[in-house]
Each structure stands twice: as C-alpha cells, then as structure tokens.
Motif scaffolding. Structure first.
Motif, PDB file in Angstrom:
ATOM      1  N   PHE A  40       0.831  -1.166   0.045  1.00  0.00           N
ATOM      2  CA  PHE A  40      -0.067  -0.061   0.124  1.00  0.00           C
ATOM      3  C   PHE A  40       0.936   1.266  -0.074  1.00  0.00           C
ATOM      4  N   THR A  41       2.078   1.249   0.235  1.00  0.00           N
ATOM      5  CA  THR A  41       2.710   2.034   0.229  1.00  0.00           C
ATOM      6  C   THR A  41       4.022   2.320  -0.707  1.00  0.00           C
ATOM      7  N   ASN A  42       4.192   1.451  -1.531  1.00  0.00           N
ATOM      8  CA  ASN A  42       5.300   1.537  -2.454  1.00  0.00           C
ATOM      9  C   ASN A  42       4.906   2.611  -3.619  1.00  0.00           C
ATOM     10  N   GLU A  43       5.752   3.315  -4.157  1.00  0.00           N
ATOM     11  CA  GLU A  43       5.851   4.545  -4.827  1.00  0.00           C
ATOM     12  C   GLU A  43       4.814   4.438  -6.232  1.00  0.00           C
ATOM     13  N   SER A  44       5.111   3.283  -6.805  1.00  0.00           N
ATOM     14  CA  SER A  44       4.359   3.117  -7.981  1.00  0.00           C
ATOM     15  C   SER A  44       2.822   3.012  -7.783  1.00  0.00           C
ATOM     16  N   LEU A  64       1.255   4.233  -5.046  1.00  0.00           N
ATOM     17  CA  LEU A  64       0.718   5.694  -4.736  1.00  0.00           C
ATOM     18  C   LEU A  64       0.266   6.449  -5.846  1.00  0.00           C
ATOM     19  N   ILE A  65       1.537   6.327  -6.603  1.00  0.00           N
ATOM     20  CA  ILE A  65       1.455   7.375  -7.876  1.00  0.00           C
ATOM     21  C   ILE A  65       0.138   7.039  -8.549  1.00  0.00           C
ATOM     22  N   GLU A  66       0.051   5.605  -8.802  1.00  0.00           N
ATOM     23  CA  GLU A  66      -0.896   5.255  -9.823  1.00  0.00           C
ATOM     24  C   GLU A  66      -2.464   5.511  -9.259  1.00  0.00           C
ATOM     25  N   ASN A  67      -2.540   5.566  -8.107  1.00  0.00           N
ATOM     26  CA  ASN A  67      -3.672   5.925  -7.489  1.00  0.00           C
ATOM     27  C   ASN A  67      -3.816   7.364  -6.841  1.00  0.00           C
ATOM     28  N   GLY A  68      -3.012   8.449  -7.320  1.00  0.00           N
ATOM     29  CA  GLY A  68      -2.965   9.632  -6.930  1.00  0.00           C
ATOM     30  C   GLY A  68      -2.757   9.972  -5.406  1.00  0.00           C
ATOM     31  N   LEU A  69      -2.208   8.992  -4.501  1.00  0.00           N
ATOM     32  CA  LEU A  69      -1.789   9.232  -3.157  1.00  0.00           C
ATOM     33  C   LEU A  69      -0.681   9.486  -2.717  1.00  0.00           C
ATOM     34  N   THR A  70      -0.504   9.978  -1.565  1.00  0.00           N
ATOM     35  CA  THR A  70       0.858  10.018  -0.734  1.00  0.00           C
ATOM     36  C   THR A  70       0.834   9.250   0.183  1.00  0.00           C
ATOM     37  N   LYS A  71       1.884   9.149   1.000  1.00  0.00           N
ATOM     38  CA  LYS A  71       1.971   8.078   2.191  1.00  0.00           C
ATOM     39  C   LYS A  71       1.003   8.714   3.181  1.00  0.00           C
ATOM     40  N   SER A  85      -2.920 -12.509  -1.988  1.00  0.00           N
ATOM     41  CA  SER A  85      -1.538 -11.826  -1.741  1.00  0.00           C
ATOM     42  C   SER A  85      -1.841 -10.338  -1.365  1.00  0.00           C
ATOM     43  N   ALA A  86      -0.692  -9.766  -0.751  1.00  0.00           N
ATOM     44  CA  ALA A  86      -1.001  -8.263  -0.322  1.00  0.00           C
ATOM     45  C   ALA A  86      -1.139  -7.341  -1.544  1.00  0.00           C
ATOM     46  N   LYS A  87      -0.765  -7.838  -2.645  1.00  0.00           N
ATOM     47  CA  LYS A  87      -0.658  -7.071  -3.837  1.00  0.00           C
ATOM     48  C   LYS A  87      -2.313  -7.113  -4.184  1.00  0.00           C
ATOM     49  N   LYS A  88      -2.674  -8.138  -4.315  1.00  0.00           N
ATOM     50  CA  LYS A  88      -4.382  -8.447  -4.718  1.00  0.00           C
ATOM     51  C   LYS A  88      -5.340  -7.538  -3.862  1.00  0.00           C
ATOM     52  N   ILE A  89      -4.820  -7.542  -2.497  1.00  0.00           N
ATOM     53  CA  ILE A  89      -5.588  -6.886  -1.729  1.00  0.00           C
ATOM     54  C   ILE A  89      -5.452  -5.407  -2.042  1.00  0.00           C
ATOM     55  N   ALA A  90      -4.230  -4.929  -2.056  1.00  0.00           N
ATOM     56  CA  ALA A  90      -4.248  -3.623  -2.429  1.00  0.00           C
ATOM     57  C   ALA A  90      -4.871  -3.063  -3.822  1.00  0.00           C
ATOM     58  N   ASP A  91      -5.014  -4.120  -4.872  1.00  0.00           N
ATOM     59  CA  ASP A  91      -5.525  -3.709  -5.996  1.00  0.00           C
ATOM     60  C   ASP A  91      -7.277  -3.828  -5.963  1.00  0.00           C
ATOM     61  N   LYS A  92      -7.661  -4.607  -5.160  1.00  0.00           N
ATOM     62  CA  LYS A  92      -8.939  -4.823  -4.644  1.00  0.00           C
ATOM     63  C   LYS A  92      -9.517  -3.430  -4.234  1.00  0.00           C
ATOM     64  N   MET A  93      -8.858  -2.925  -3.162  1.00  0.00           N
ATOM     65  CA  MET A  93      -9.018  -1.741  -2.428  1.00  0.00           C
ATOM     66  C   MET A  93      -9.170  -0.264  -3.504  1.00  0.00           C
ATOM     67  N   ALA A  94      -8.098  -0.444  -4.335  1.00  0.00           N
ATOM     68  CA  ALA A  94      -8.052   0.479  -5.239  1.00  0.00           C
ATOM     69  C   ALA A  94      -9.375   0.413  -6.119  1.00  0.00           C
ATOM     70  N   LYS A  95      -9.701  -0.749  -6.784  1.00  0.00           N
ATOM     71  CA  LYS A  95     -10.756  -0.708  -7.376  1.00  0.00           C
ATOM     72  C   LYS A  95     -12.124  -0.474  -6.894  1.00  0.00           C
TER      73      LYS A  95
END
Length: 346
Positions: A139-143, A145-152, A171-181
């Motif tokens: 949830f805090t890797n730079e790419s 955050l940038i992709e979703n228009g966020l900062t830390k 996976s943690a990545k799939k959780i992040a992608d789901k939350m973004a969606k």
C-alpha cells in the motif's frame, strides 16, 4: 476338479477379497475421524505448504491419522496441497476432511475506525495471511501511490469502511488492487461532482470527513458540523478542530493507544502539521478512517451561517452552533464548567 468349480471358487475368493478391501476402505474413509468438541473448526494452510506441514496442522484435529493419510494419499491430496482457509465439522470422515481441504472458504474482512495505516495493516493481518510488512509494502510502494494519486499521508483515504470478501491466502498486492478498485467504485460520478463543487479532491473530502467523524458520533449532526468547517475554510479561518490536536499529540508521542478526553492550554499549540489550531486548511492526511456517513456528510453538508460550535451539556453527543464568537464563548464556558464538575482534566 472341473473348470466350472475352479471358476466358482475363484469368483467366491474374489468376492471375499473385494469385500475385505471394501470394508477396509469404508473404515478408513467413511467413519467418523475427528477429535474436537466444537461444531466447526477452521484450518489454515499457508501458501506453499507441503503435506508434512499439513500433517502438523491437522493432526490435533484427527482421531486416527493413518486413516486420514490413507485417504489423502489415495486421492492424491498429499502431492497436491492447497493453501487457504478450510472448514472441518465435528464427526467428519477422513473422506470429508480431505474433500474440505480442497474447498477454500472466503473470509469477510471488515475494518473501520482505524486511526492510522499501521493500525489498519495490523487489523488486516489478523484476518488474512499476508503480514503487516507485506501489506505495508503493497500500500505504500511509490508506484502504487502514484498510480492511485496518493501519498503516504493520504494512503488511508483509499479505504472505504465496509465488508469485503477475500480468500485468506490472498496476496498483499491483490488486496491493494481490490481496495483501489472499490475506492474507484465508491467515488462514482455523483460523488466526484459533489467534491468538485466543494473545490476538493476525494482525498481532501475524506480528510475533512475524518475530522467530522471524530467531532461527533451523531450521524444526523454530521452534515451541520461539516457545514461549519466548510464555512471556516471559505472564510480562510483555521479549522481549530480539537480531534486534530489529539491526533497531533498522539502522532508526536508515537502512542496512538493513549486516551485524551480533553484538550486545551499548551496542547493547542503542539507543533504538528496535523494541528489545525496553528495551521490553516486541512491537515496533510486523515486523522482516522471515517464512516461513509461522515464522507457523505461532507459531500452533502448543510448550508448555514454557523462558524462556531461547542459540545452541549444538555444534549450529550450533540453540539450548540453559533454565528458569532461572543455567543460561542457563552456556550464554551457552560461546557467548561460542566466538564470541570465531572472532574475531567486537561
């Protein structure tokens, strides 16, 4: 001995052997083989686990592991282990348990009222397999955050409090992608238009909503509180929100578990970008995870001329609203006398 008799003897012997095998299979596969008293028990098999690890996990739940092992081997489970969350029921047979170990059970993940991203990651880690380190990285890797228009500082605004379905071993990545969606789904055209009308981004709306959420627990009062804060912003006044001072104190000390019932005096001047007594505008990010009612309260804020408000001792949980500082100070003195009487100190 003639051929017919030989065939008959062989046939009988075959039936006997088949019956013995059938009984053996039945006893091993289709008799009760659990040894727990609960009606249901969940079994968690980690990602990339092998059969030896499965043995360690399920052995305490199985009465006769040789029976379980016989079925697992014969049904090729021992060489094809599945990770995830699985349901065992009382008095299951070995066959039932092995079959259940192939049926990954979804997890309903719920979260709300989290003050920080760190606390949220801890909560998620208690419900799903990824640990806090993996979740925080996702949830805090730079790419991302940038992709979703966020900062830390605004990463928490990605999360809309609700109940979401995941598999435990996601996976943690799939959780992040789901939350973004889900975030994009929540911020539909109507909400985006309302945010634009306020000259605010979704992250800014969320940040103000977090203050409104902390300011009042009464959902029916939140649109009025939001309106007062928006009036202050429009008049270039500092928000002077007590909840931001509490957050600033906690953030500066690193102790988000401390309980602060009252602020005032020197606390109002704690140096922090989150302290809206000494900084105009919104803080750099949310001070908590607001309810959806608080987000919508900002988007649908009550239009009025109130600028000041103070907790009302005669209506616990609610506030008294005023348009002038003089009238507000009368209410503030009444409230101060009330909390002093209760013995609540700064």
């Amino acid at each position: 001995m003639d051929t017919k008799k030989i065939i008959s003897i062989i046939a009988v012997a075959g039936i006997v052997v088949a019956s013995i095998i059938g009984v053996y299979v039945y006893i091993n596969a289709f008799t009760h083989n659990t040894q727990f008293s609960q009606e249901e028990v969940y079994v968690y098999i980690p990602t990339d686990a092998n059969y030896e690890q499965v043995k360690e996990i399920v052995s305490p739940l199985v009465k006769d592991f040789e029976k379980f092992d016989f079925v697992a081997t014969s049904r090729n489970y021992s060489t094809n282990v599945k990770s995830g969350k699985f349901l065992f029921k009382k008095d299951m047979t070995s066959f039932d348990m092995v079959r259940s170990l192939r049926l990954n059970v979804p997890v309903n993940v719920a979260f709300n009222n989290q003050e920080t991203l760190t606390k949220l990651m801890l909560r998620l880690a208690t419900q799903l397999e990824p640990d806090t380190l993996a979740l925080n990285q996702a949830f805090t890797n730079e790419s991302f955050l940038i992709e979703n228009g966020l900062t830390k500082e605004t990463a928490l605004t990605l999360f809309i409090p609700n109940s979401y379905e995941f598999y435990w071993n996601v996976s943690a990545k799939k959780i992040a992608d789901k939350m973004a969606k889900e975030h994009k789904k929540f911020w539909n055209a109507e909400r985006l238009a309302k945010a634009k009308a306020l000259n605010m981004t979704p992250a800014q709306v969320y940040t103000l909503a977090s203050i409104v959420h902390k300011e009042t627990v009464k959902a029916d009062e939140r649109p009025r509180v939001a309106g007062a804060y928006l009036n202050r912003i429009q008049q270039d006044m500092p928000l002077q929100a007590d909840p931001t001072v509490i957050y600033a104190i906690k953030e500066k000390s690193g102790d988000f578990d401390q309980i602060i019932k009252r602020v005032g005096g020197s606390n109002l001047f704690v140096k922090s970008p989150y302290n809206t007594y000494i900084n105009k505008g919104l803080p750099p990010g949310p001070i908590a995870m607001p309810d959806i009612s608080a987000i919508d309260a900002v988007l649908n804020a009550e239009k009025h001329n109130f600028i000041y408000f103070c907790a009302d001792p005669n209506r616990p949980g609610y506030h008294s609203f005023e348009t002038t500082y003089e009238a507000h100070m009368i209410n503030a003195k009444k409230y101060a006398a009330w909390v002093n009487k209760l013995g609540i100190k700064l």
